[in-house]
Scaffold this motif. Sequence first.
Motif, mmCIF file in Angstrom:
data_model
loop_
_atom_site.group_PDB
_atom_site.id
_atom_site.type_symbol
_atom_site.label_atom_id
_atom_site.label_comp_id
_atom_site.label_asym_id
_atom_site.label_seq_id
_atom_site.Cartn_x
_atom_site.Cartn_y
_atom_site.Cartn_z
ATOM 1 N N UNK A 99 0.799 -1.236 0.125
ATOM 2 C CA UNK A 99 0.308 -0.007 -0.124
ATOM 3 C C UNK A 99 0.984 1.270 0.137
ATOM 4 N N UNK A 100 0.440 2.443 -0.648
ATOM 5 C CA UNK A 100 1.336 3.435 -0.881
ATOM 6 C C UNK A 100 0.972 4.515 0.228
ATOM 7 N N UNK A 101 1.980 5.333 0.548
ATOM 8 C CA UNK A 101 1.678 6.193 1.506
ATOM 9 C C UNK A 101 3.072 6.739 2.075
ATOM 10 N N UNK A 102 3.205 7.192 3.512
ATOM 11 C CA UNK A 102 4.351 7.660 3.997
ATOM 12 C C UNK A 102 4.346 6.977 5.278
ATOM 13 N N UNK A 103 5.267 6.202 5.610
ATOM 14 C CA UNK A 103 5.620 5.311 6.472
ATOM 15 C C UNK A 103 7.015 5.262 7.187
ATOM 16 N N UNK A 104 7.356 5.074 8.400
ATOM 17 C CA UNK A 104 8.322 5.146 9.189
ATOM 18 C C UNK A 104 8.760 3.837 9.782
ATOM 19 N N UNK A 105 10.240 3.397 9.645
ATOM 20 C CA UNK A 105 10.634 2.269 10.219
ATOM 21 C C UNK A 105 11.603 3.021 11.259
ATOM 22 N N UNK A 106 12.294 1.917 11.777
ATOM 23 C CA UNK A 106 13.264 2.684 13.072
ATOM 24 C C UNK A 106 14.467 2.922 12.321
ATOM 25 N N UNK A 132 16.034 13.382 5.293
ATOM 26 C CA UNK A 132 15.925 13.597 3.904
ATOM 27 C C UNK A 132 14.776 13.054 3.240
ATOM 28 N N UNK A 133 13.652 12.778 4.123
ATOM 29 C CA UNK A 133 12.453 12.245 3.330
ATOM 30 C C UNK A 133 11.663 13.493 2.723
ATOM 31 N N UNK A 134 11.401 13.366 1.482
ATOM 32 C CA UNK A 134 10.678 14.474 0.724
ATOM 33 C C UNK A 134 9.341 14.524 1.198
ATOM 34 N N UNK A 135 8.532 13.476 1.535
ATOM 35 C CA UNK A 135 7.196 13.594 2.105
ATOM 36 C C UNK A 135 7.272 14.367 3.481
ATOM 37 N N UNK A 136 8.243 14.254 4.397
ATOM 38 C CA UNK A 136 8.310 15.075 5.408
ATOM 39 C C UNK A 136 8.421 16.684 5.328
ATOM 40 N N UNK A 137 9.329 16.820 3.996
ATOM 41 C CA UNK A 137 9.676 18.029 3.792
ATOM 42 C C UNK A 137 8.491 18.837 3.235
ATOM 43 N N UNK A 179 3.064 11.109 8.483
ATOM 44 C CA UNK A 179 3.074 9.790 8.624
ATOM 45 C C UNK A 179 1.815 8.952 8.713
ATOM 46 N N UNK A 180 1.682 8.119 7.934
ATOM 47 C CA UNK A 180 0.229 7.070 7.952
ATOM 48 C C UNK A 180 0.408 6.062 9.158
ATOM 49 N N UNK A 181 1.714 5.457 9.307
ATOM 50 C CA UNK A 181 2.013 4.433 9.967
ATOM 51 C C UNK A 181 3.389 4.200 10.461
ATOM 52 N N UNK A 182 3.622 3.573 11.473
ATOM 53 C CA UNK A 182 4.999 3.255 12.069
ATOM 54 C C UNK A 182 5.062 1.609 11.686
ATOM 55 N N UNK A 183 5.903 1.339 10.999
ATOM 56 C CA UNK A 183 6.052 -0.044 10.419
ATOM 57 C C UNK A 183 7.255 -0.893 10.804
#
Length: 213
Positions: free
Chosen positions: A21-28, A191-196, A201-205
Motif C-alpha cells: 500500500x502506498x503512503x508515508x511510513x516510518x521504520x526504525x 532526507x524524506x521528501x514527504x516530510x519536507x 506519516x500514515x503508520x509506523x512499520x
Amino acid sequence: MPTDKIIKIPSKRKNLYLRVTQGHFATSHSHTNYYIDVTTQKTRLSEAKAVAQELLPYYDSTTMVDTILCLDGTEVIATCLAEELTRGGHINMNAHQTIYVMTPEHTVGSQLLLRDNMIPMVEGKHVLILAASVTTGYTALGAIQAVDYYGGHVVGVSAIFATTDKVGEYTVRSCFNPNDLPDYASYLAHECPQCKAGVRLDALINGHGYSKL
C-alpha cells in the motif's frame, strides 16, 4: 492495511503475491513510500510454501545449510524451506540431514543475542539468514555480524522482498525486488521528501506489521 488501496503484485506462482500500500511510513531506520505487507506469507502455510519453493533453487544443489536464522517472524517459511532442503530424491546438499530453524533474541539496542543453549546451533554451522524484507540492510547486517561473532559461517541471505542485492559481501536472494515495485523509495528521516512537503506519516512499520498514526 494502513490505507484503503491494497495493490497485489503477482509472481509466476499463482499463490504468491506481494501486497503493498502506498503512503508515508516510518521504520526504525528510514521513511518509505510503501508498506510491504508480508503477513500472509509468514503465517499462511500455502503462501509460506510458495516462498520456500521460490527461494529453494538458489540453495538446494549448491549450498550446505545447517541452520536457518529467522528474522521478522519468518519461522513458518524457514520450516518449509528446511523441509525442501532435506527432501531426498533429487540432487540436494542436505538430503536426509536435519536443519535447525531458530530465532535470535534482540537486546534493547537491537543487537542479536543467542543464549548458551542456542549457540551450538550456530557455532561451526553453515547458516542461512532469512528475513521478511531487506531494504536498508541494517538488520541483515546485524545478523551477519552475530553469526560471525558466535562462530558460524553465513552461506546466504534471503528475503521475500529486497531492494538491495548485496549486504556486506553476501548476495541477497528474494522473491520480489525493485523490478516488481520500481517506484519504491526509502530515505533517511531527515532526507524524506514527504516530510519536507509536510505530509503526515500514515503508520509506523516494522517486521511485525504497522501501527496507524
